[in-house]
Design an enzyme around this catalytic site. Structure first.
Site, mmCIF file in Angstrom:
data_model
loop_
_atom_site.group_PDB
_atom_site.id
_atom_site.type_symbol
_atom_site.label_atom_id
_atom_site.label_comp_id
_atom_site.label_asym_id
_atom_site.label_seq_id
_atom_site.Cartn_x
_atom_site.Cartn_y
_atom_site.Cartn_z
ATOM 1 N N TYR A 166 -12.021 -6.641 -6.863
ATOM 2 C CA TYR A 166 -11.382 -5.321 -6.729
ATOM 3 C C TYR A 166 -9.873 -5.448 -6.906
ATOM 4 C CZ TYR A 166 -9.941 -0.855 -4.659
ATOM 5 O OH TYR A 166 -9.369 0.381 -4.431
ATOM 6 N N LYS A 170 -7.439 -3.853 -9.957
ATOM 7 C CA LYS A 170 -6.349 -2.890 -9.754
ATOM 8 C C LYS A 170 -5.017 -3.464 -10.274
ATOM 9 C CE LYS A 170 -8.774 0.461 -7.836
ATOM 10 N NZ LYS A 170 -9.021 1.752 -8.509
#
Ligand SMILES: NC(=O)c1ccc[n+]([C@@H]2O[C@H](COP(=O)([O-])OP(=O)(O)OC[C@H]3O[C@@H](n4cnc5c(N)ncnc54)[C@H](OP(=O)(O)O)[C@@H]3O)[C@@H](O)[C@H]2O)c1
Length: 243
Positions: A166, A170
């Protein structure tokens, strides 16, 4: 052609996306509530219409090129342009018990498929429509967890939060935002990355510190910034975050 601004928000059936659609709609903007499920997209729009918002459901699965193309074709035929794209859809699939080197490649691939490649594919499909706007705005939902600076700095707010797939997805969203901002710098368009805060959604969980109404504020602000606003920034509530 409609004189009202038109906004597409992906992943608008719940959480920060639905609230972003609500707050943009309350400003008199026509909102297209994107969801990968037809029923979910129309239910979200119906909910907002009952609150007085001009909302319309639209199916868009950011992992499905055909669905993205269909959504773009519908926006073209219904409105002829797009003023705001909020790339909000996102997933967090990491096994939180695993170390960065232990997350499966499947998790890495699936995470990037939605958070990065889906965001790029949606942006590519919507750019021709955004170019027809007087001042197109793109908001990419990033996260403070994408900040490489903070991850490399002991004692920072996210230092111990290594949900690696994750986080890195990002960081890549941030990097893409900077690349696209360069491309758009001599146009009326602007693209920025948003950290919404730690928000009480399905993804953020019960322990999160921000209510959903506040969690949408950064996206809404960046979706409606004026010509003097940033391009290629990484912001939370008006403050610039380190990359
Ligand atoms: N909550 C936080 O604390 C926080 C913090 C920093 C950043 N963010 C970012 O903010 C954004 C919104 O998060 P949230 O907290 O509102 O999460 P959420 O409640 O889990 O909502 C995520 C949304 O994304 C949609 N989505 C997932 N995969 C999709 C796909 N392939 N195509 C289209 N839509 C898809 C989901 O649809 P379904 O309902 O169909 O699954 C849902 O509408 C995300 O990008 C997230 O990474 C959140």
């Amino acid at each position: 052609m409609s004189i009202k601004k038109i906004a597409l928000i992906t992943g608008a059936n719940k959480g920060i996306g639905l609230e972003t659609a609500r707050q943009l709609g309350k400003q008199g903007i026509t909102v297209l509530t994107g969801a990968r499920d037809e029923t979910k997209s129309s239910q979200a729009a119906e909910k907002l219409r009952k609150e007085g918002v001009d909302a319309h459901g639209i199916v868009i699965d950011v992992n499905d090129a055909a669905s993205i193309q269909k959504a773009a074709a519908r926006i073209e035929s219904d409105y002829g342009r797009l003023d705001i794209l909020v790339n909000n859809a996102g997933v967090m699939l990491d096994d939180e018990k695993k170390k960065p080197s232990e997350q499966s490649l499947e998790v890495w691939r699936k995470t990037f498929e939605t958070n990065l490649f889906g965001l790029i594919a949606t942006t590519q499909a919507m750019l021709p429509l955004l170019r027809k706007s007087a001042a197109g705005r793109i908001v990419n939902l990033s996260s403070i967890l994408g900040s490489i600076h903070f991850h490399a700095t002991p004692g920072s707010p996210v230092y111990d939060n290594k949900v690696a797939a994750y986080n890195v997805s990002k960081s890549a969203v941030n990097a893409f935002t900077v690349q696209l901002a360069y491309e758009l710098k001599d146009t009326p368009m602007k693209v920025n990355a948003a950290h919404p805060g730690w928000v009480k959604t399905e993804m953020g969980g019960e322990g999160a510190t921000m209510e959903i109404a506040d969690g949408a504020k950064t996206s809404v602000a960046l979706a409606t910034i004026g010509a003097d606003g940033p391009n290629g920034g990484f912001l939370h509530m008006g403050e610039t975050l380190p990359w």
